[in-house]
Each structure stands twice: as structure tokens, then as C-alpha cells.
Design a protein around this motif. Structure first.
Motif, short mmCIF file in Angstrom:
data_model
loop_
_atom_site.label_atom_id
_atom_site.label_comp_id
_atom_site.label_asym_id
_atom_site.label_seq_id
_atom_site.Cartn_x
_atom_site.Cartn_y
_atom_site.Cartn_z
N ARG A 114 -9.59 -1.21 -65.74
CA ARG A 114 -9.37 0.15 -66.23
C ARG A 114 -10.21 0.43 -67.48
O ARG A 114 -10.73 1.53 -67.65
CB ARG A 114 -7.89 0.37 -66.53
N THR A 115 -10.33 -0.58 -68.34
CA THR A 115 -11.18 -0.41 -69.52
C THR A 115 -12.62 -0.17 -69.11
O THR A 115 -13.30 0.70 -69.66
CB THR A 115 -11.09 -1.64 -70.43
N GLN A 130 -5.33 5.01 -77.66
CA GLN A 130 -5.32 6.13 -76.72
C GLN A 130 -5.26 7.49 -77.41
O GLN A 130 -5.91 8.45 -76.98
CB GLN A 130 -4.15 5.98 -75.74
N SER A 162 -13.13 3.26 -67.92
CA SER A 162 -13.20 4.19 -69.06
C SER A 162 -14.58 4.16 -69.69
O SER A 162 -15.14 5.20 -70.06
CB SER A 162 -12.12 3.84 -70.09
#
Length: 281
Positions: A52-53, A78, A56
Motif C-alpha cells: 500500500r505504501t 496520514q 501511494s
């Protein structure tokens, strides 16, 4: 370390949508560091929760955010990332609006001509004594500077009290847009035979401008807001060039009526450029 819980770089590349070359680059720059690097083979492994990082990172880079900024944003948490993304979106929307306005302006000039949109005339500008505050700014810093400068000058004028001799105006000594900064002077004319200012704050001074001939056009409402106002500057410059005059000083933006909101329909501005007869060769 148990490699069974890790993804080798090839699988991680597929899952994240980042190429192996990009993953190596982000490792070297500290943006996305592998969980484990084999000391013998140098092969990189990533935790599954890093997918997920990585996604991003991919999205942020597609937004043309520099690598160093990506690293800072990801390290900030976040909430900070969300704030930065909203600011980025707002800036992108401003850029799009600027581009849209510039394109429409160019199309209008191609089909109608600048003289159809802006009526340019010449008039005599009187000699003026002015309060002046200057700064070197680009377009993003222009409005904050002008608001601060005029607040200071009106405070000084009120202590005089000075008698205003004409509308406030701004002198631009060069190109002031999103890509260029230049010296900008906020100017406030006052009657030279009346009270004179005293105890001027640092950065403020009094100057005498000579009488001059001005090539002018007036604009109002939304046409007085950036970037549409650039068309008025272009129209005056075209008129000066076409009529064989010389540019004789910084162009002025004169506040005939100003509400404080750039696109207010009540705004009335004048673009005035000092001109002179061209010098003999």
C-alpha cells in the motif's frame, strides 16, 4: 528473517505497479526501503504491508510530486498527507484555470484581434508625489504584498493626514507571473502642497514622478483578474509597438475602483504604460 513472509522484488513490483528499476531508485533515495536485502545476492525483499505504501508512492509520483517531497509526506502521517494532497489539488485547479483562461485569450486574439477586446488610447499623466513601498515578488506573492503595503501606506497617510491626489497604482518593473518575479512598487499619490508624511517605516519612501504620456486601456470585472488581465497588458504593448512609440518606464496598474476581491464585477482597473517618441538612431 523468515523470507516466507516477504515478497521478493519481482512479485512486489507486480503488486505495487512500480518497476524494479523504480523500486531500486526509491530504495536509494530512502522513500521505500526493503525490509530485507540478501547480503550475498543483494536481492531485495519487502513486507506485504509495504504494498500500500508503494502504491501511494506511485500515485504521488504520478502527481509530479518530487521524490524528496514524497518521502517527507509519507513520513508525516496520514493527516499531514491528506492536507498536502488537498493543497496540491487546489494548486492544480488554479493552474488549470490559468491555462484555460490563457488558451481562451489566445484564441480570442487569433479570431478577433487584441484591438477588438481592449480599446487603447493615449493620455497625459500628471506629475505626482507618491508614497512607495517595493518588493520583488512573483504572482503568488503579489496580492499579499500589495495588501500589506497599502495597509502600511494608508496608516501613514492617516497620521498626516495626507490629501490624496489620485488613485493608488502599482508599477511593475518586469514580468510578474507564476514563473517570474520582479520588482513591484505599490504607489499612493498625495498632494505635494499639503501635509507631508513623517516618520516613515523602513522600506517606505517618497518619490516624485514626472509628467508623462500614457498608453492606456481600462478593464473591469472578471477581466481584471489574473490571468485574463494579461491580455490588457499585451494589448497596450501591441498598440505602443504598432504606433512606433518607445516604452518609457514601468507599466502601471491603476485602481480606478477596487473592492478587494480580484474577480468582483465592480472592479475597474486601468493599465497605463509610459511612452515617448522613439530616439533618433
Amino acid at each position: 528473517m523468515d523470507r516466507k513472509s516477504l515478497l521478493p522484488i519481482g512479485q512486489f513490483s507486480q503488486a505495487s505497479g512500480l518497476s524494479i528499476t523504480a523500486l531500486r531508485h526509491y530504495d536509494a533515495s530512502g522513500v521505500l526501503v526493503p525490509a530485507f536485502v540478501d547480503p550475498v545476492s543483494g536481492y531485495r525483499y519487502f513486507r506485504r504491508d509495504q504494498v500500500r505504501t508503494a502504491q501511494s508512492v506511485r500515485a504521488l509520483r504520478r502527481l509530479d510530486i518530487p521524490v524528496e517531497e514524497v518521502r517527507r509526506l509519507l513520513d508525516g502521517g496520514q493527516e499531514a498527507l491528506a492536507t498536502a494532497l488537498r493543497a496540491h489539488l487546489a494548486a492544480a485547479e488554479r493552474r488549470l484555470e490559468t491555462q484555460r483562461s490563457l488558451v481562451h485569450g489566445l484564441l480570442s486574439r487569433m479570431t478577433e484581434g487584441a484591438d477588438m477586446t481592449h480599446h487603447v488610447t493615449a493620455r497625459q499623466g500628471p506629475a505626482e508625489r507618491i508614497l512607495v513601498v517595493g518588493a520583488t515578488v512573483d504572482n503568488s506573492g503579489l496580492d499579499p504584498f500589495l495588501r500589506r503595503a497599502y495597509q502600511e501606506m494608508y496608516a501613514v497617510a492617516g497620521r498626516g493626514p495626507l490629501t490624496f491626489a489620485g488613485p493608488a497604482f502599482v508599477r511593475f518593473h518586469g514580468v510578474c507571473d507564476d514563473e517570474n518575479e520582479t520588482l513591484v512598487e505599490a504607489c499612493l499619490p498625495f498632494w505635494e502642497d499639503g501635509a507631508q508624511p513623517a516618520g516613515l517605516p523602513e522600506g517606505m519612501n517618497v518619490r516624485d514622478l514626472p509628467e508623462s504620456t500614457l498608453a492606456c486601456t481600462r478593464i473591469e470585472g472578471a477581466a481584471a483578474a489574473f490571468p485574463r488581465i494579461l491580455g490588457a497588458y499585451d494589448a497596450v504593448a501591441d498598440w505602443i509597438s504598432e504606433h512606433g512609440f518607445a516604452f518609457a518606464g514601468p507599466v502601471r496598474m491603476i485602481y480606478r475602483r477596487w473592492t478587494g476581491t480580484p474577480d468582483d464585477p465592480g472592479n475597474r482597473l486601468e493599465i497605463a504604460w509610459p511612452i515617448d517618441e522613439p530616439a533618433d538612431d
